[in-house]
Design a protein around this motif. Structure first.
Motif, PDB file in Angstrom:
ATOM      1  N   UNK A 142       0.798  -1.177   0.034  1.00 42.43           N
ATOM      2  CA  UNK A 142       0.151  -0.037  -0.131  1.00 42.43           C
ATOM      3  C   UNK A 142       1.004   1.149  -0.202  1.00 42.43           C
ATOM      4  N   UNK A 143       2.019   1.406   0.913  1.00 37.74           N
ATOM      5  CA  UNK A 143       2.703   2.329   0.919  1.00 37.74           C
ATOM      6  C   UNK A 143       3.373   2.546  -0.451  1.00 37.74           C
ATOM      7  N   UNK A 147       1.806   9.667  -5.315  1.00 39.48           N
ATOM      8  CA  UNK A 147       2.157  10.638  -5.132  1.00 39.48           C
ATOM      9  C   UNK A 147       2.974  11.497  -6.034  1.00 39.48           C
ATOM     10  N   UNK A 148       3.888  10.715  -6.763  1.00 40.94           N
ATOM     11  CA  UNK A 148       4.939  11.109  -7.885  1.00 40.94           C
ATOM     12  C   UNK A 148       3.948  11.463  -8.845  1.00 40.94           C
ATOM     13  N   UNK A 190       2.329  12.285   1.987  1.00 37.49           N
ATOM     14  CA  UNK A 190       3.596  11.864   2.429  1.00 37.49           C
ATOM     15  C   UNK A 190       3.869  12.055   3.929  1.00 37.49           C
ATOM     16  N   UNK A 191       3.346  13.140   4.253  1.00 37.68           N
ATOM     17  CA  UNK A 191       3.570  13.351   5.736  1.00 37.68           C
ATOM     18  C   UNK A 191       2.796  12.293   6.678  1.00 37.68           C
ATOM     19  N   UNK A 192       1.373  12.052   6.227  1.00 40.70           N
ATOM     20  CA  UNK A 192       0.641  11.012   6.774  1.00 40.70           C
ATOM     21  C   UNK A 192       0.981   9.621   6.814  1.00 40.70           C
ATOM     22  N   UNK A 193       1.751   9.371   5.650  1.00 40.66           N
ATOM     23  CA  UNK A 193       2.448   8.019   5.385  1.00 40.66           C
ATOM     24  C   UNK A 193       3.725   7.906   6.349  1.00 40.66           C
ATOM     25  N   UNK A 245       4.182   5.355   9.568  1.00 40.75           N
ATOM     26  CA  UNK A 245       5.257   4.413   8.986  1.00 40.75           C
ATOM     27  C   UNK A 245       6.035   4.581  10.615  1.00 40.75           C
ATOM     28  N   UNK A 246       6.136   5.539  11.009  1.00 42.34           N
ATOM     29  CA  UNK A 246       7.097   5.806  12.263  1.00 42.34           C
ATOM     30  C   UNK A 246       6.227   5.406  13.424  1.00 42.34           C
ATOM     31  N   UNK A 247       4.787   5.404  13.585  1.00 43.49           N
ATOM     32  CA  UNK A 247       4.261   4.980  14.714  1.00 43.49           C
ATOM     33  C   UNK A 247       4.269   3.198  14.913  1.00 43.49           C
ATOM     34  N   UNK A 248       3.989   2.823  13.545  1.00 38.12           N
ATOM     35  CA  UNK A 248       4.018   1.222  13.290  1.00 38.12           C
ATOM     36  C   UNK A 248       5.531   0.671  13.600  1.00 38.12           C
TER      37      UNK A 248
END
Length: 150
Positions: free
Chosen positions: A10-11, A18-19, A51-54, A58-61
């Motif tokens: 998904x990421x 996004x690109x 990108x910020x949300x992703x 990712x950081x949280x996980x």
């Protein structure tokens, strides 16, 4: 493992999106008229937010998985104690009992990241994602504060 593969897939799809969206925004800006520049800037806002949300997710996980690995090394990972019916749904009485124990444990040791982690897992098992996320965020904050102080 399946969840990790799904997350990374998904990421990756989101990054490609996004690109593509970002390139369209830049093409609009490149046209040089006030209308296309305005639309181009507006289009570029979406990938920046995405990108910020992703990144934040990712950081949280990653941080939550680090806590889980630490608990596993200690042999203290919580066990799913919730009773389920024949369809896999959690029985309400079982959930109430487990949550009461986990909440009492957290109230007895509000500064212990391990108790907050166990509470987050109980919420997650019961499919209460907002509360699970808040409890895990608290566990991460307490863990980080404990390791900074050490």
């Amino acid at each position: 493992m399946r969840a990790k593969i799904t997350y990374f897939l998904t990421a990756a799809v989101l990054v490609v999106y996004f690109v593509l969206v970002g390139s369209r925004g830049l093409m609009l800006i490149g046209q040089g008229t006030w209308l296309t520049v305005t639309f181009g800037v507006a289009v570029l806002v979406l990938p920046v937010i995405g990108i910020w949300f992703l990144w934040m997710n990712t950081r949280f996980v990653t941080r939550a998985n680090r806590l889980a690995a630490e608990l596993e090394a200690e042999g203290a990972l919580p066990v799913d104690e919730l009773e389920r019916d024949e369809y896999g749904r959690i029985l309400r009485d079982s959930a109430d009992e487990v949550f009461a124990r986990r909440k009492a444990e957290t109230e007895d040791a509000p500064g212990d990241w391990r108790s907050w982690f166990r509470l987050a897992v109980a919420y997650h098992d019961a499919r209460d994602t907002p509360r699970a996320r808040k409890a895990m965020q608290r566990a991460i904050a307490l863990h980080d504060a404990e390791h900074v102080a050490a």
